[in-house]
Design a protein around this motif. Structure first.
Motif, PDB file in Angstrom:
ATOM      1  N   VAL A  12      78.597  70.368  32.157  1.00 54.73           N
ATOM      2  CA  VAL A  12      78.598  68.935  31.841  1.00 54.73           C
ATOM      3  C   VAL A  12      79.783  68.286  32.537  1.00 54.73           C
ATOM      4  CG1 VAL A  12      78.608  67.214  30.014  1.00 54.73           C
ATOM      5  CG2 VAL A  12      77.576  69.445  29.603  1.00 54.73           C
ATOM      6  N   PRO A  13      79.555  67.321  33.430  1.00 53.05           N
ATOM      7  CA  PRO A  13      80.663  66.657  34.117  1.00 53.05           C
ATOM      8  C   PRO A  13      81.514  65.845  33.154  1.00 53.05           C
ATOM      9  CG  PRO A  13      78.566  65.604  34.633  1.00 53.05           C
ATOM     10  CD  PRO A  13      78.248  66.848  33.871  1.00 53.05           C
ATOM     11  N   PRO A  14      82.743  65.510  33.542  1.00 49.07           N
ATOM     12  CA  PRO A  14      83.728  64.989  32.587  1.00 49.07           C
ATOM     13  C   PRO A  14      83.360  63.669  31.910  1.00 49.07           C
ATOM     14  CG  PRO A  14      84.531  64.816  34.853  1.00 49.07           C
ATOM     15  CD  PRO A  14      83.326  65.693  34.884  1.00 49.07           C
ATOM     16  N   VAL A  15      82.807  62.710  32.635  1.00 45.55           N
ATOM     17  CA  VAL A  15      82.500  61.414  32.010  1.00 45.55           C
ATOM     18  C   VAL A  15      81.422  61.581  30.953  1.00 45.55           C
ATOM     19  CG1 VAL A  15      81.574  59.098  32.393  1.00 45.55           C
ATOM     20  CG2 VAL A  15      83.232  60.044  33.996  1.00 45.55           C
ATOM     21  N   THR A  16      80.380  62.322  31.286  1.00 47.62           N
ATOM     22  CA  THR A  16      79.312  62.574  30.315  1.00 47.62           C
ATOM     23  C   THR A  16      79.860  63.269  29.076  1.00 47.62           C
ATOM     24  OG1 THR A  16      77.662  62.773  32.089  1.00 47.62           O
ATOM     25  CG2 THR A  16      77.091  63.718  29.949  1.00 47.62           C
ATOM     26  N   LEU A  17      80.666  64.292  29.275  1.00 53.80           N
ATOM     27  CA  LEU A  17      81.237  65.031  28.155  1.00 53.80           C
ATOM     28  C   LEU A  17      82.126  64.140  27.302  1.00 53.80           C
ATOM     29  CD1 LEU A  17      81.635  67.698  26.669  1.00 53.80           C
ATOM     30  CD2 LEU A  17      83.465  68.250  28.288  1.00 53.80           C
ATOM     31  N   GLY A  70      73.796  58.993   8.376  1.00 53.71           N
ATOM     32  CA  GLY A  70      73.223  60.264   8.801  1.00 53.71           C
ATOM     33  C   GLY A  70      73.592  60.527  10.242  1.00 53.71           C
ATOM     34  N   ILE A  71      73.271  61.724  10.720  1.00 52.82           N
ATOM     35  CA  ILE A  71      73.670  62.105  12.073  1.00 52.82           C
ATOM     36  C   ILE A  71      72.528  61.988  13.084  1.00 52.82           C
ATOM     37  CG2 ILE A  71      73.075  64.564  11.972  1.00 52.82           C
ATOM     38  CD1 ILE A  71      75.884  65.070  13.258  1.00 52.82           C
ATOM     39  N   THR A  72      71.317  61.663  12.616  1.00 57.68           N
ATOM     40  CA  THR A  72      70.149  61.643  13.496  1.00 57.68           C
ATOM     41  C   THR A  72      70.298  60.644  14.636  1.00 57.68           C
ATOM     42  OG1 THR A  72      68.746  62.257  11.629  1.00 57.68           O
ATOM     43  CG2 THR A  72      67.652  61.372  13.582  1.00 57.68           C
ATOM     44  N   HIS A  73      70.719  59.417  14.307  1.00 60.24           N
ATOM     45  CA  HIS A  73      70.879  58.374  15.312  1.00 60.24           C
ATOM     46  C   HIS A  73      71.834  58.817  16.416  1.00 60.24           C
ATOM     47  CE1 HIS A  73      72.124  53.913  16.197  1.00 60.24           C
ATOM     48  NE2 HIS A  73      71.186  54.330  17.032  1.00 60.24           N
ATOM     49  N   LEU A  74      72.972  59.340  16.027  1.00 52.91           N
ATOM     50  CA  LEU A  74      73.968  59.824  16.983  1.00 52.91           C
ATOM     51  C   LEU A  74      73.423  60.996  17.790  1.00 52.91           C
ATOM     52  CD1 LEU A  74      76.963  60.004  18.043  1.00 52.91           C
ATOM     53  CD2 LEU A  74      77.356  61.612  16.168  1.00 52.91           C
ATOM     54  N   PHE A  75      72.778  61.942  17.120  1.00 45.18           N
ATOM     55  CA  PHE A  75      72.321  63.159  17.784  1.00 45.18           C
ATOM     56  C   PHE A  75      71.343  62.858  18.909  1.00 45.18           C
ATOM     57  CE2 PHE A  75      69.057  66.430  18.257  1.00 45.18           C
ATOM     58  CZ  PHE A  75      69.822  67.506  18.655  1.00 45.18           C
ATOM     59  N   PHE A  76      70.326  62.064  18.639  1.00 44.33           N
ATOM     60  CA  PHE A  76      69.307  61.821  19.661  1.00 44.33           C
ATOM     61  C   PHE A  76      69.854  61.006  20.830  1.00 44.33           C
ATOM     62  CE2 PHE A  76      66.329  63.027  16.254  1.00 44.33           C
ATOM     63  CZ  PHE A  76      65.544  63.924  16.959  1.00 44.33           C
ATOM     64  N   ASN A  77      70.743  60.060  20.550  1.00 37.03           N
ATOM     65  CA  ASN A  77      71.341  59.315  21.653  1.00 37.03           C
ATOM     66  C   ASN A  77      72.203  60.213  22.530  1.00 37.03           C
ATOM     67  OD1 ASN A  77      70.239  56.768  21.345  1.00 37.03           O
ATOM     68  ND2 ASN A  77      71.905  55.972  20.116  1.00 37.03           N
ATOM     69  N   MET A  78      73.022  61.040  21.910  1.00 40.20           N
ATOM     70  CA  MET A  78      73.899  61.911  22.686  1.00 40.20           C
ATOM     71  C   MET A  78      73.126  63.046  23.355  1.00 40.20           C
ATOM     72  SD  MET A  78      76.758  60.459  22.656  1.00 40.20           S
ATOM     73  CE  MET A  78      75.768  58.933  22.615  1.00 40.20           C
ATOM     74  N   PHE A  79      72.026  63.447  22.759  1.00 36.10           N
ATOM     75  CA  PHE A  79      71.183  64.451  23.412  1.00 36.10           C
ATOM     76  C   PHE A  79      70.626  63.891  24.719  1.00 36.10           C
ATOM     77  CE2 PHE A  79      67.011  66.548  24.028  1.00 36.10           C
ATOM     78  CZ  PHE A  79      67.444  67.857  24.142  1.00 36.10           C
ATOM     79  N   ALA A  80      70.220  62.612  24.706  1.00 32.84           N
ATOM     80  CA  ALA A  80      69.714  61.967  25.921  1.00 32.84           C
ATOM     81  C   ALA A  80      70.823  61.826  26.960  1.00 32.84           C
ATOM     82  CB  ALA A  80      69.128  60.602  25.584  1.00 32.84           C
ATOM     83  N   VAL A  81      72.036  61.479  26.508  1.00 31.97           N
ATOM     84  CA  VAL A  81      73.170  61.390  27.435  1.00 31.97           C
ATOM     85  C   VAL A  81      73.436  62.757  28.056  1.00 31.97           C
ATOM     86  CG1 VAL A  81      75.655  60.961  27.624  1.00 31.97           C
ATOM     87  CG2 VAL A  81      74.230  59.419  26.258  1.00 31.97           C
ATOM     88  N   PHE A  82      73.365  63.799  27.239  1.00 26.47           N
ATOM     89  CA  PHE A  82      73.593  65.161  27.719  1.00 26.47           C
ATOM     90  C   PHE A  82      72.509  65.594  28.709  1.00 26.47           C
ATOM     91  CE2 PHE A  82      72.478  69.689  27.117  1.00 26.47           C
ATOM     92  CZ  PHE A  82      73.637  70.279  27.598  1.00 26.47           C
ATOM     93  N   MET A  83      71.252  65.325  28.388  1.00 21.44           N
ATOM     94  CA  MET A  83      70.139  65.786  29.213  1.00 21.44           C
ATOM     95  C   MET A  83      70.049  65.048  30.545  1.00 21.44           C
ATOM     96  SD  MET A  83      68.643  68.329  27.800  1.00 21.44           S
ATOM     97  CE  MET A  83      67.153  68.372  28.800  1.00 21.44           C
ATOM     98  N   PHE A  84      70.215  63.736  30.523  1.00 23.20           N
ATOM     99  CA  PHE A  84      69.987  62.935  31.724  1.00 23.20           C
ATOM    100  C   PHE A  84      71.271  62.382  32.345  1.00 23.20           C
ATOM    101  CE2 PHE A  84      66.244  62.402  28.908  1.00 23.20           C
ATOM    102  CZ  PHE A  84      65.303  63.040  29.703  1.00 23.20           C
ATOM    103  N   GLY A  85      72.256  62.092  31.505  1.00 29.11           N
ATOM    104  CA  GLY A  85      73.487  61.509  32.016  1.00 29.11           C
ATOM    105  C   GLY A  85      74.236  62.438  32.954  1.00 29.11           C
ATOM    106  N   ARG A  86      74.259  63.720  32.646  1.00 30.64           N
ATOM    107  CA  ARG A  86      75.007  64.659  33.488  1.00 30.64           C
ATOM    108  C   ARG A  86      74.421  64.721  34.898  1.00 30.64           C
ATOM    109  NH1 ARG A  86      73.249  70.643  31.142  1.00 30.64           N
ATOM    110  NH2 ARG A  86      71.037  70.165  30.820  1.00 30.64           N
ATOM    111  N   THR A  87      73.077  64.602  35.003  1.00 25.93           N
ATOM    112  CA  THR A  87      72.447  64.611  36.323  1.00 25.93           C
ATOM    113  C   THR A  87      72.835  63.370  37.111  1.00 25.93           C
ATOM    114  OG1 THR A  87      70.557  65.850  35.448  1.00 25.93           O
ATOM    115  CG2 THR A  87      70.240  64.713  37.546  1.00 25.93           C
ATOM    116  N   LEU A  88      72.825  62.211  36.449  1.00 32.03           N
ATOM    117  CA  LEU A  88      73.200  60.975  37.119  1.00 32.03           C
ATOM    118  C   LEU A  88      74.659  61.024  37.572  1.00 32.03           C
ATOM    119  CD1 LEU A  88      71.487  58.303  34.836  1.00 32.03           C
ATOM    120  CD2 LEU A  88      70.650  59.273  36.990  1.00 32.03           C
TER     121      LEU A  88
END
Length: 253
Positions: A12-17, A70-88
């Protein structure tokens, strides 16, 4: 030391992380302060610009907050950042990716505020000047203390005027449209539709669904669908602008 970089976050690159960590820290702060009777969401979450609860910094800070119940809102948003943001980030570099993330988040905020402005102007025609004056004078205090007007018409208008918007979803939709434009033929598998679908079609379907949900505006739906669309449109326009400029210089991105 190098062996530790082979773990889950090793690629995971630094900005995404750091974005993921920052969002998680803000969520923890929301929960901790809430347990002490302090609601930082009211101060840092985004409000309509005519609300007494609005401050300019909220246009940025809102995107680092999430539903603290709850943690659901945070989890799914950050999962998307992790999955796609690191590639960008790997394609663009950290500075451009961070700029894109913040700008799409701001675009989402402004687009949602425009929609609220239109809805408030339409709703004001149904209320007398005296009632409007009462809501503008005391409505924000009621909302900030967890109360509202008993009358559905007054309560609905006050909720629209003084509602709080939080979440990185606008920036996440910017990330999705960017991924769809850079890698249109990569096949994705959505959670709700476990069949392969190309990224370009996934983004289009998601955008249409958000438009439908936003226009439908069903009772009990507290998702800012137009903010999602705002992030998507801002990202789309920004990438088209970059492509046009880079073509002049003989570059793709």
């Amino acid at each position: 030391m190098n062996q530790n970089r082979g773990g889950m976050f090793g690629s995971v690159p630094p900005v995404t992380l750091n974005l993921i960590i920052l969002n998680a820290l803000f969520w923890v702060a929301q929960v901790v302060f809430a347990n002490k009777g302090i609601d930082i969401t009211t101060y840092l979450g985004l409000h309509y610009f005519k609300s007494d609860l609005f401050y300019p910094h909220q246009i940025i800070t809102y995107m680092f907050l999430h539903d603290a119940s709850g943690i659901t809102h945070l989890f799914f948003n950050m999962f998307a950042v992790f999955m796609f943001g690191r590639t960008l980030e790997m394609v663009w570099g950290g500075k451009r990716f961070l700029f894109y993330y913040i700008v799409t988040g701001i675009g989402a905020a402004l687009f949602n505020m425009l929609v609220v402005y239109i809805r408030i102007n339409a709703a004001e025609s149904e209320l007398s000047p005296e009632i409007l004056a009462e809501i503008y004078r005391n409505g924000a205090e009621l909302i900030s203390t967890g109360r509202n007007y008993a009358d559905p018409l007054l309560g609905g208008f006050n909720a629209l005027l003084n509602q709080t918007m939080v979440g990185a979803s606008g920036a996440v939709f910017g990330i999705l449209v960017a991924f769809g434009m850079l890698f249109p033929n990569v096949e994705l598998i959505a959670i709700l539709f476990p069949i392969p679908i190309k990224a370009k079609y996934f983004v289009i379907l998601y955008g249409v669904a958000e438009l439908f949900m936003g226009v439908w505006d069903r009772t009990g739906d507290n998702v800012a669908h137009f903010a999602h669309l705002g992030g998507l449109l801002t990202g789309f326009i920004l990438i088209l602008y970059w492509r046009r400029n880079n073509k002049k210089n003989g570059k793709f991105y």
